[in-house]
Design a protein around this motif. Structure first.
Motif: not given
Lengths: 99, 155
Positions: A88-94, B71, B148, B151-153, B155
């Protein structure tokens, strides 16, 4: 000069075009998102095949770069869609943070 | 698969899920794609290729790493601020044509020469490569930033 190979190539291109029409139908109509994604990937592969046949017709090697480019882009697009469908998400932060 | 497992009630399977295949393959494929991107960049001017396509492909290679990892990891792998890349690319792309004013030639006049290098033999040097390098850097960084951002999350 038209050789036997040229006729075969033209017939193959026509068959590939009909196959692409089927893929586009599945992309628009597909019951679920998964069907659409698979159809998009297969459409990219059919496009590569069509460009290869076109390169044979035109007797040039310049189009081979285009085939490789489309292959790489279709690969990355498929991976991105697969990750989107599962997570459900393409680029995650961490990656180690949220689960 | 994580969501599929959650739907069937296997909450404990969360910890074991990892992307070994994707992460290992992404590292290998990244090298191949970035090499092909530089090949396209240097193949321009006479054959298909050039700065624009090369930049797009370099951005695609970085996006592959970004999909396979995250990232934070990409920031550690490539510790560059991509906005600086845009700036330096625009400097190349604008500054090099302007330099031709100093030599009294019209805008965008390129210079070229041939030099002898011991191993490679006769090598053609062309100043259009520097302009194309600017296009390469600008396109790569801009495409990466846009994708980016889209498409970024959230949150």
């Amino acid at each position: 000069m038209t050789t036997f190979l040229d006729i075969i190539i033209i017939i193959s291109i026509i068959i590939l075009a009909f196959a692409m029409l089927g893929m586009i139908y599945r992309m628009v109509k597909g019951p679920s998102l998964h069907d659409k994604v698979v159809a998009l990937d297969a459409l990219g592969i059919l496009l590569m095949a069509m460009i290869a046949l076109m390169a044979m017709t035109l007797r040039t090697t310049y189009l081979l770069v285009v085939i490789l480019l489309i292959g790489i882009l279709a690969y990355i697009a498929t991976i991105a869609f697969a990750k989107y469908l599962e997570k459900g998400v393409i680029f995650e932060n961490d990656r180690h943070d949220n689960d | 698969m994580k969501q599929t497992l959650k739907k069937t009630g296997h909450d404990k399977a969360d910890r074991q899920m990892n992307d070994v295949f994707l992460q290992f393959t992404a590292k290998l494929v990244f090298l191949i794609v970035i090499m092909f991107s530089f090949n396209l960049f240097f193949a321009g001017h006479y054959t298909p290729g050039g700065g624009f396509v090369g930049g797009l492909l370099a951005a695609a290679a970085l996006i592959l790493l970004l999909i396979a990892y995250d990232k934070k990891t990409l920031q550690r792998m490539v510790p560059i601020d991509f906005r600086l890349i845009i700036t330096s690319g625009l400097t190349f792309a604008v500054g090099l044509p302007t330099l031709s004013f100093l030599f009294g030639t019209p805008f965008f006049t390129h210079q070229h020469t041939h030099i002898e290098i011991p191993v490679f033999g006769d090598v053609a040097l062309h100043s259009a490569v520097l302009f194309d390098l600017g296009v390469f850097l600008t396109v790569a960084a801009t495409a990466l930033l846009i994708i980016v951002l889209v498409g970024e999350a959230e949150n």
